[in-house]
Design a protein around this motif. Sequence first.
Motif, PDB file in Angstrom:
ATOM      1  N   THR A  53      89.406  81.051   1.018  1.00 37.29           N
ATOM      2  CA  THR A  53      88.446  81.265  -0.062  1.00 37.29           C
ATOM      3  C   THR A  53      87.315  80.252   0.016  1.00 37.29           C
ATOM      4  N   PRO A  54      86.168  80.587  -0.557  1.00 30.91           N
ATOM      5  CA  PRO A  54      85.077  79.612  -0.585  1.00 30.91           C
ATOM      6  C   PRO A  54      85.486  78.261  -1.179  1.00 30.91           C
ATOM      7  N   PRO A  55      86.224  78.210  -2.285  1.00 29.19           N
ATOM      8  CA  PRO A  55      86.629  76.895  -2.800  1.00 29.19           C
ATOM      9  C   PRO A  55      87.455  76.087  -1.803  1.00 29.19           C
ATOM     10  N   GLN A  56      88.341  76.764  -1.056  1.00 27.28           N
ATOM     11  CA  GLN A  56      89.138  76.054  -0.056  1.00 27.28           C
ATOM     12  C   GLN A  56      88.249  75.421   1.011  1.00 27.28           C
ATOM     13  N   LEU A  57      87.270  76.177   1.472  1.00 23.88           N
ATOM     14  CA  LEU A  57      86.389  75.681   2.524  1.00 23.88           C
ATOM     15  C   LEU A  57      85.437  74.611   1.995  1.00 23.88           C
ATOM     16  N   LEU A  58      84.947  74.792   0.797  1.00 27.08           N
ATOM     17  CA  LEU A  58      84.083  73.776   0.198  1.00 27.08           C
ATOM     18  C   LEU A  58      84.829  72.466   0.024  1.00 27.08           C
ATOM     19  N   GLN A  59      86.095  72.539  -0.309  1.00 31.75           N
ATOM     20  CA  GLN A  59      86.893  71.333  -0.548  1.00 31.75           C
ATOM     21  C   GLN A  59      87.060  70.487   0.710  1.00 31.75           C
ATOM     22  N   ILE A  60      87.023  71.104   1.891  1.00 25.49           N
ATOM     23  CA  ILE A  60      87.186  70.319   3.120  1.00 25.49           C
ATOM     24  C   ILE A  60      85.842  69.905   3.717  1.00 25.49           C
ATOM     25  N   GLY A  61      84.749  70.180   2.985  1.00 19.79           N
ATOM     26  CA  GLY A  61      83.446  69.697   3.435  1.00 19.79           C
ATOM     27  C   GLY A  61      82.542  70.730   4.063  1.00 19.79           C
ATOM     28  N   VAL A  62      82.946  72.003   4.079  1.00 19.56           N
ATOM     29  CA  VAL A  62      82.102  73.054   4.626  1.00 19.56           C
ATOM     30  C   VAL A  62      81.068  73.427   3.574  1.00 19.56           C
ATOM     31  N   SER A  63      79.809  73.486   3.957  1.00 19.01           N
ATOM     32  CA  SER A  63      78.759  73.831   3.002  1.00 19.01           C
ATOM     33  C   SER A  63      78.857  75.300   2.601  1.00 19.01           C
ATOM     34  N   ALA A  64      78.240  75.641   1.467  1.00 16.67           N
ATOM     35  CA  ALA A  64      78.280  77.021   0.985  1.00 16.67           C
ATOM     36  C   ALA A  64      77.647  77.973   1.996  1.00 16.67           C
ATOM     37  N   ARG A  65      76.568  77.527   2.642  1.00 14.12           N
ATOM     38  CA  ARG A  65      75.920  78.373   3.654  1.00 14.12           C
ATOM     39  C   ARG A  65      76.853  78.630   4.827  1.00 14.12           C
ATOM     40  N   LYS A  66      77.548  77.608   5.267  1.00 16.46           N
ATOM     41  CA  LYS A  66      78.459  77.783   6.397  1.00 16.46           C
ATOM     42  C   LYS A  66      79.673  78.630   6.033  1.00 16.46           C
ATOM     43  N   VAL A  67      80.095  78.563   4.773  1.00 15.43           N
ATOM     44  CA  VAL A  67      81.167  79.455   4.322  1.00 15.43           C
ATOM     45  C   VAL A  67      80.742  80.905   4.516  1.00 15.43           C
ATOM     46  N   SER A  68      79.499  81.200   4.125  1.00 15.03           N
ATOM     47  CA  SER A  68      78.999  82.577   4.291  1.00 15.03           C
ATOM     48  C   SER A  68      78.870  82.930   5.769  1.00 15.03           C
ATOM     49  N   PHE A  69      78.499  81.957   6.607  1.00 13.06           N
ATOM     50  CA  PHE A  69      78.394  82.209   8.047  1.00 13.06           C
ATOM     51  C   PHE A  69      79.763  82.532   8.644  1.00 13.06           C
ATOM     52  N   LEU A  70      80.772  81.741   8.289  1.00 13.94           N
ATOM     53  CA  LEU A  70      82.120  81.955   8.817  1.00 13.94           C
ATOM     54  C   LEU A  70      82.662  83.323   8.416  1.00 13.94           C
ATOM     55  N   HIS A  71      82.480  83.679   7.148  1.00 15.78           N
ATOM     56  CA  HIS A  71      82.986  84.964   6.682  1.00 15.78           C
ATOM     57  C   HIS A  71      82.208  86.125   7.293  1.00 15.78           C
ATOM     58  N   ASP A  72      80.915  85.939   7.543  1.00 15.78           N
ATOM     59  CA  ASP A  72      80.140  86.996   8.189  1.00 15.78           C
ATOM     60  C   ASP A  72      80.606  87.196   9.634  1.00 15.78           C
ATOM     61  N   LEU A  73      80.867  86.097  10.330  1.00 13.57           N
ATOM     62  CA  LEU A  73      81.404  86.186  11.687  1.00 13.57           C
ATOM     63  C   LEU A  73      82.739  86.926  11.701  1.00 13.57           C
ATOM     64  N   ALA A  74      83.639  86.529  10.816  1.00 14.45           N
ATOM     65  CA  ALA A  74      84.959  87.157  10.769  1.00 14.45           C
ATOM     66  C   ALA A  74      84.860  88.629  10.396  1.00 14.45           C
ATOM     67  N   ASN A  75      83.968  88.964   9.487  1.00  8.61           N
ATOM     68  CA  ASN A  75      83.798  90.366   9.094  1.00  8.61           C
ATOM     69  C   ASN A  75      83.257  91.215  10.239  1.00  8.61           C
ATOM     70  N   LYS A  76      82.381  90.658  11.053  1.00  8.02           N
ATOM     71  CA  LYS A  76      81.851  91.418  12.185  1.00  8.02           C
ATOM     72  C   LYS A  76      82.934  91.655  13.234  1.00  8.02           C
ATOM     73  N   TYR A  77      83.895  90.749  13.331  1.00 12.12           N
ATOM     74  CA  TYR A  77      85.062  91.001  14.181  1.00 12.12           C
ATOM     75  C   TYR A  77      85.951  92.067  13.537  1.00 12.12           C
ATOM     76  N   ARG A  78      86.164  91.961  12.245  1.00  8.30           N
ATOM     77  CA  ARG A  78      87.051  92.896  11.546  1.00  8.30           C
ATOM     78  C   ARG A  78      86.552  94.333  11.664  1.00  8.30           C
ATOM     79  N   THR A  79      85.240  94.514  11.576  1.00  8.66           N
ATOM     80  CA  THR A  79      84.669  95.861  11.644  1.00  8.66           C
ATOM     81  C   THR A  79      84.451  96.352  13.073  1.00  8.66           C
ATOM     82  N   GLY A  80      84.656  95.483  14.068  1.00  5.32           N
ATOM     83  CA  GLY A  80      84.513  95.887  15.455  1.00  5.32           C
ATOM     84  C   GLY A  80      83.121  95.735  16.019  1.00  5.32           C
ATOM     85  N   ILE A  81      82.200  95.230  15.223  1.00  5.16           N
ATOM     86  CA  ILE A  81      80.864  94.973  15.761  1.00  5.16           C
ATOM     87  C   ILE A  81      80.948  93.946  16.880  1.00  5.16           C
ATOM     88  N   LEU A  82      81.789  92.948  16.677  1.00  7.86           N
ATOM     89  CA  LEU A  82      82.046  91.918  17.685  1.00  7.86           C
ATOM     90  C   LEU A  82      83.509  91.944  18.084  1.00  7.86           C
TER      91      LEU A  82
END
Length: 274
Positions: free
Chosen positions: A129-158
């Motif tokens: 979750t975003p709170p989990q990632l924010l708690q370890i020092g990941v910025s909000a922008r990078k949280v969105s980047f990580l989830h976008d990367l993972a979603n593109k794998y999930r949908t088969g784009i990548l």
Amino acid sequence: MGEQTQTQTTQPPSSLPENPSPAKSRKLSSHSSPRTAAIFLPITRLLSSDDVVAAALRHLRSSDPVLAPVIDAYEPPKFENSDTPFLALAKSILYQQITHKAGTTIYNRFVSLCGGETRVCPISVLALTPPQLLQIGVSARKVSFLHDLANKYRTGILSDSKILTMEDRALVSLIAMVKGFGVLSVHMFMIFSLHRPDVLPVGDANLRKGVQMLYGLEELPRPSQMEKLCERWRPYRSVASWYIWRLSSEANGVQGKAESGETGAGSPKGPATT
């Protein structure tokens, strides 16, 4: 935890050997599609092969006498990173625009949240979750980047299979679809994580400065001029770039010591820009 900002410095071309040694094997993340590999021709002549690096150095010395002394001044580069493409991309996001030390700290915490490095995959990242990632020092922008990367794998784009076998130009366009990745970031990923031999990061300021120094140019070459200036390096522009980064780094008073990290062990540290 906040992130420490830093301007990072990049460091780092024809005959191929008749029988180059095979590139070192690379694992696929759990969401790679096996059928995808049949669509693309596998790329086997990678810089993880010592034979390919040796062929690159022979070509560069003969094709560009001005570069030859720079090559002779350093030990040959080693391209040894064996992370899955997904892990390497996630790592690249986490290291963006912060110090290497801070990036390593955050990366280790991220791996721990995923249950270990071998468990870093699209599913495990999407479960964070975003709170989990924010708690370890990941910025909000990078949280969105990580989830976008993972979603593109999930949908088969990548998929890891697509990334490992797609030709260079198409690969740049594909990965640049992920939030947080510009063309320069993709170029660095292709050199230091995928070990592609003929990548020229024309948008990197330190590479441009190094080319200016190498050829004694009065002005900093524009990205549009870099392709023509470095044409003689093909098909090993990645290796030539590695040496130009070393030249530029030392001229700027920065040690060219290789560090492991987002750009791969044994390689000069690349930019953490998007």
